[in-house]
Design a protein around this motif. Sequence first.
Motif, PDB file in Angstrom:
ATOM      1  N   LEU A 304      39.655  47.284  32.954  1.00 26.00           N
ATOM      2  CA  LEU A 304      39.238  48.227  34.067  1.00 26.00           C
ATOM      3  C   LEU A 304      38.229  47.737  34.866  1.00 26.00           C
ATOM      4  O   LEU A 304      38.323  47.839  36.335  1.00 26.00           O
ATOM      5  N   PHE A 305      37.072  47.565  34.455  1.00 27.59           N
ATOM      6  CA  PHE A 305      35.846  46.979  35.237  1.00 27.59           C
ATOM      7  C   PHE A 305      36.343  45.642  35.968  1.00 27.59           C
ATOM      8  O   PHE A 305      35.814  45.533  37.275  1.00 27.59           O
ATOM      9  N   GLN A 306      36.835  44.958  35.299  1.00 29.06           N
ATOM     10  CA  GLN A 306      37.479  43.438  35.825  1.00 29.06           C
ATOM     11  C   GLN A 306      38.212  43.682  37.072  1.00 29.06           C
ATOM     12  O   GLN A 306      38.175  42.893  38.026  1.00 29.06           O
ATOM     13  N   ASN A 312      34.426  39.594  41.427  1.00 31.55           N
ATOM     14  CA  ASN A 312      34.069  38.857  40.220  1.00 31.55           C
ATOM     15  C   ASN A 312      32.573  38.494  39.979  1.00 31.55           C
ATOM     16  O   ASN A 312      32.452  37.593  39.443  1.00 31.55           O
ATOM     17  N   ASN A 313      31.714  39.265  40.729  1.00 32.03           N
ATOM     18  CA  ASN A 313      30.266  38.947  40.575  1.00 32.03           C
ATOM     19  C   ASN A 313      29.625  39.847  39.403  1.00 32.03           C
ATOM     20  O   ASN A 313      28.466  39.749  39.095  1.00 32.03           O
ATOM     21  N   GLY A 314      30.291  40.378  38.520  1.00 31.43           N
ATOM     22  CA  GLY A 314      29.797  41.233  37.426  1.00 31.43           C
ATOM     23  C   GLY A 314      29.220  42.680  37.840  1.00 31.43           C
ATOM     24  O   GLY A 314      28.717  43.335  37.064  1.00 31.43           O
ATOM     25  N   PHE A 315      29.307  43.019  39.102  1.00 28.13           N
ATOM     26  CA  PHE A 315      28.857  44.305  39.596  1.00 28.13           C
ATOM     27  C   PHE A 315      29.899  44.912  40.624  1.00 28.13           C
ATOM     28  O   PHE A 315      30.534  44.378  41.279  1.00 28.13           O
ATOM     29  N   LEU A 316      29.800  46.385  40.570  1.00 29.16           N
ATOM     30  CA  LEU A 316      30.740  46.956  41.372  1.00 29.16           C
ATOM     31  C   LEU A 316      29.869  47.642  42.422  1.00 29.16           C
ATOM     32  O   LEU A 316      28.784  48.550  42.292  1.00 29.16           O
ATOM     33  N   SER A 317      30.313  47.507  43.713  1.00 29.28           N
ATOM     34  CA  SER A 317      29.716  47.890  44.728  1.00 29.28           C
ATOM     35  C   SER A 317      30.333  49.217  45.167  1.00 29.28           C
ATOM     36  O   SER A 317      31.397  49.479  44.759  1.00 29.28           O
ATOM     37  N   THR A 318      29.584  49.857  46.396  1.00 23.06           N
ATOM     38  CA  THR A 318      30.294  51.189  46.913  1.00 23.06           C
ATOM     39  C   THR A 318      31.602  50.673  47.811  1.00 23.06           C
ATOM     40  O   THR A 318      32.520  51.664  47.629  1.00 23.06           O
ATOM     41  N   HIS A 319      31.662  49.493  48.290  1.00 23.07           N
ATOM     42  CA  HIS A 319      32.817  49.076  48.855  1.00 23.07           C
ATOM     43  C   HIS A 319      33.966  49.169  47.830  1.00 23.07           C
ATOM     44  O   HIS A 319      35.199  49.442  48.113  1.00 23.07           O
ATOM     45  N   GLU A 320      33.718  48.375  46.659  1.00 24.83           N
ATOM     46  CA  GLU A 320      34.796  48.235  45.665  1.00 24.83           C
ATOM     47  C   GLU A 320      35.141  49.674  45.064  1.00 24.83           C
ATOM     48  O   GLU A 320      36.364  49.634  44.834  1.00 24.83           O
ATOM     49  N   LEU A 321      34.246  50.537  44.781  1.00 21.57           N
ATOM     50  CA  LEU A 321      34.571  51.842  44.424  1.00 21.57           C
ATOM     51  C   LEU A 321      35.270  52.492  45.502  1.00 21.57           C
ATOM     52  O   LEU A 321      36.299  53.247  44.940  1.00 21.57           O
ATOM     53  N   ASP A 358      26.669  47.429  36.732  1.00 20.61           N
ATOM     54  CA  ASP A 358      27.090  46.390  35.972  1.00 20.61           C
ATOM     55  C   ASP A 358      28.034  47.009  34.672  1.00 20.61           C
ATOM     56  O   ASP A 358      28.401  48.283  34.805  1.00 20.61           O
ATOM     57  N   GLU A 359      28.654  46.026  33.989  1.00 15.61           N
ATOM     58  CA  GLU A 359      29.451  46.521  32.989  1.00 15.61           C
ATOM     59  C   GLU A 359      28.909  47.507  32.049  1.00 15.61           C
ATOM     60  O   GLU A 359      29.481  48.401  31.626  1.00 15.61           O
ATOM     61  N   ARG A 360      27.967  47.259  31.588  1.00 12.99           N
ATOM     62  CA  ARG A 360      27.203  48.260  30.585  1.00 12.99           C
ATOM     63  C   ARG A 360      27.159  49.552  31.212  1.00 12.99           C
ATOM     64  O   ARG A 360      27.523  50.624  30.398  1.00 12.99           O
ATOM     65  N   GLU A 361      26.878  49.803  32.538  1.00 18.34           N
ATOM     66  CA  GLU A 361      26.567  51.168  32.973  1.00 18.34           C
ATOM     67  C   GLU A 361      28.072  51.633  33.372  1.00 18.34           C
ATOM     68  O   GLU A 361      28.157  52.947  32.854  1.00 18.34           O
ATOM     69  N   PHE A 362      29.070  50.646  33.430  1.00 19.48           N
ATOM     70  CA  PHE A 362      30.423  51.335  33.547  1.00 19.48           C
ATOM     71  C   PHE A 362      31.033  51.869  32.313  1.00 19.48           C
ATOM     72  O   PHE A 362      31.494  52.942  32.223  1.00 19.48           O
ATOM     73  N   ILE A 363      30.729  51.205  31.058  1.00 23.33           N
ATOM     74  CA  ILE A 363      31.301  51.637  29.960  1.00 23.33           C
ATOM     75  C   ILE A 363      30.574  52.850  29.536  1.00 23.33           C
ATOM     76  O   ILE A 363      31.096  53.950  29.057  1.00 23.33           O
ATOM     77  N   ALA A 364      29.318  53.037  29.805  1.00 21.31           N
ATOM     78  CA  ALA A 364      28.545  54.359  29.448  1.00 21.31           C
ATOM     79  C   ALA A 364      29.183  55.432  30.143  1.00 21.31           C
ATOM     80  O   ALA A 364      29.240  56.550  29.810  1.00 21.31           O
ATOM     81  N   GLY A 365      29.280  55.238  31.589  1.00 23.19           N
ATOM     82  CA  GLY A 365      29.852  56.264  32.484  1.00 23.19           C
ATOM     83  C   GLY A 365      31.208  56.768  32.037  1.00 23.19           C
ATOM     84  O   GLY A 365      31.416  58.031  32.038  1.00 23.19           O
ATOM     85  N   ILE A 366      32.117  55.737  31.720  1.00 20.90           N
ATOM     86  CA  ILE A 366      33.461  56.111  31.244  1.00 20.90           C
ATOM     87  C   ILE A 366      33.475  57.081  30.192  1.00 20.90           C
ATOM     88  O   ILE A 366      34.101  57.802  29.937  1.00 20.90           O
TER      89      ILE A 366
END
Length: 581
Positions: A304-306, A312-321, A358-366
Amino acid sequence: MSTTLRFTFLLLALILCGQAHSRIIIRQSPSSTSSSDLVSDGVHRLPEPTYLSLNPFSSGSESTCEQTYGFLPCTTTILGNLFLIIVYGYLMYLAATYLSGGSELLLEILGPGIVGGLFLPALGALPDAMLILVSGLSGSKETAQSQVAVGMGLLAGSTVMLLTVIWGTCVLVGKCDLEGGIAKDSKDTKGFSLTGSGVSTDIWTSYAARIMAVSVFPFLIVQLPQLLNSTSGRHLAVLIGLIVSFSLFVSYCLYQVFQPWVQKRRLDYVKHKHVISGILQHANALGRLLNEEGEPNIEVIKKLFQIIDENNNGFLSTHELRAWIIGIRFGEIDFDKNDAVEKLMKDFDTILNDLQIDEREFIAGITRWLNEAKRSGDISADPGHQKMNFLNDFHEHTKQEHDLLGMGNQSDEVVEGAAEAKWTTIKAVLMLMLGTAIAAVFADPLVDVVDNFSDATSIPTFFISFIALPVATNSSEAVSAIIFASRKKRRTASLTYSEIYGAVTMNNVLCLSVFLALVYVRGLTWDFSAEVLVILIVCIVMGLLGSFRTTFPLWTSFVAFLLYPFSIVLVYVLDYFFGWS
């Protein structure tokens, strides 16, 4: 004829009536005629026919009355006092109408804040408070003790009428079809089905009912010495009850000030939960978010993160959200997309706090969201997590929470433009001043007339004021509540019952404070056990009914209606058969 012209005509008629004089021609036998019986036109020896006998409605030739302010009319006849009660009652109705209309205009311009929370609730209860005040101020202590029954009758009658007759009528005129335990807006096809039709309110209305039930606490304090058969502590109990009731009044006003802010925060929180549930349901379509052991499926979350990470820079920005949220269907609940993105960033960006995820923060949030959803859903019904039903439960739960909180900022009313604000403010202030003046001037004459009518008919003043006066002082609130309820919508039903509960709360804190202050300052005797019991029964029964349910089938209206005659009969039996008062 306009309201102003009607008021002017009534006032002029009262002043002219106050200057009227008449003679009573009484049939006398020749043998009983004396010089004191003679009249100026010489008609002092009358034949036997009785058709010249006048004034058959007099309560007695020895009765006298005193003109209020020295010029307003008074009478000792039954019909005369009944006419004056109607006239003064109509004037108090005008006062209540002006106060109600001015309050609504001022609230529309200035908003709910300080004005809506502190000033306007007190003005709504002003006619009742004014009548209670003058009932115990006039005359000697003995006169005040007699007339203060008018104030207690008004206090009890106003509370009982609001929670029985008006409450039940609003259910009848506002009923809609009940489907799934909730009334459907503007749909009324089941007629007078006792269980299939009714009204629904939001959770804030239930809170208002609970506050109303708590507001009867000062009555219990004042009544405590009589329950203990103590006479020495009655004056102290009145003082303590006065302090508690006034404290509750201040607390209620502060609650009104901060309630809009609390409502907004609560609604924003529920909308955020709905966004979370929608995101989890959307993510679960890509693959099961929980594995066989009920733990978060890390591989699916990474996938889901990908998908969200477009560059594909390994981070989610406000625009992408934001792009991700726009692509999800959240149902009929509307919300601010920018605000939702900001809250999501706060939920996920908890480690680096760099405004990207980042991916670690996304997994923790979900993972946190899944744990919250499992607490809200029924995990036991799906132990293997094969169907992920708890996500549907979580989604439905958030929708129900939103429905209970109401529909946010939606309104059925049209707010005037800013260009009219100045004139509207002036008009509102003038209406408030006129309503206050009418209530202040005609409260005392109305109390005197009720007392005179009681003397002429031998009907206790309590029952006259219990039945007749609330019709005048609460008529504007009654009309407003019934009109709102007739729109057959959940939002207007919530406003209707919130207004009813609020009016009763003001009776129990502000009007009671005025009453207790009179009793304490003038050293009057508190002897209203039957009346207090009626207030307690009606407030607690209707308060519990409104506190623990938000849907009221049609049968609840008949419960409310039956409480009104029950209250009158109960007071009569306790007072005149058991000697409580």
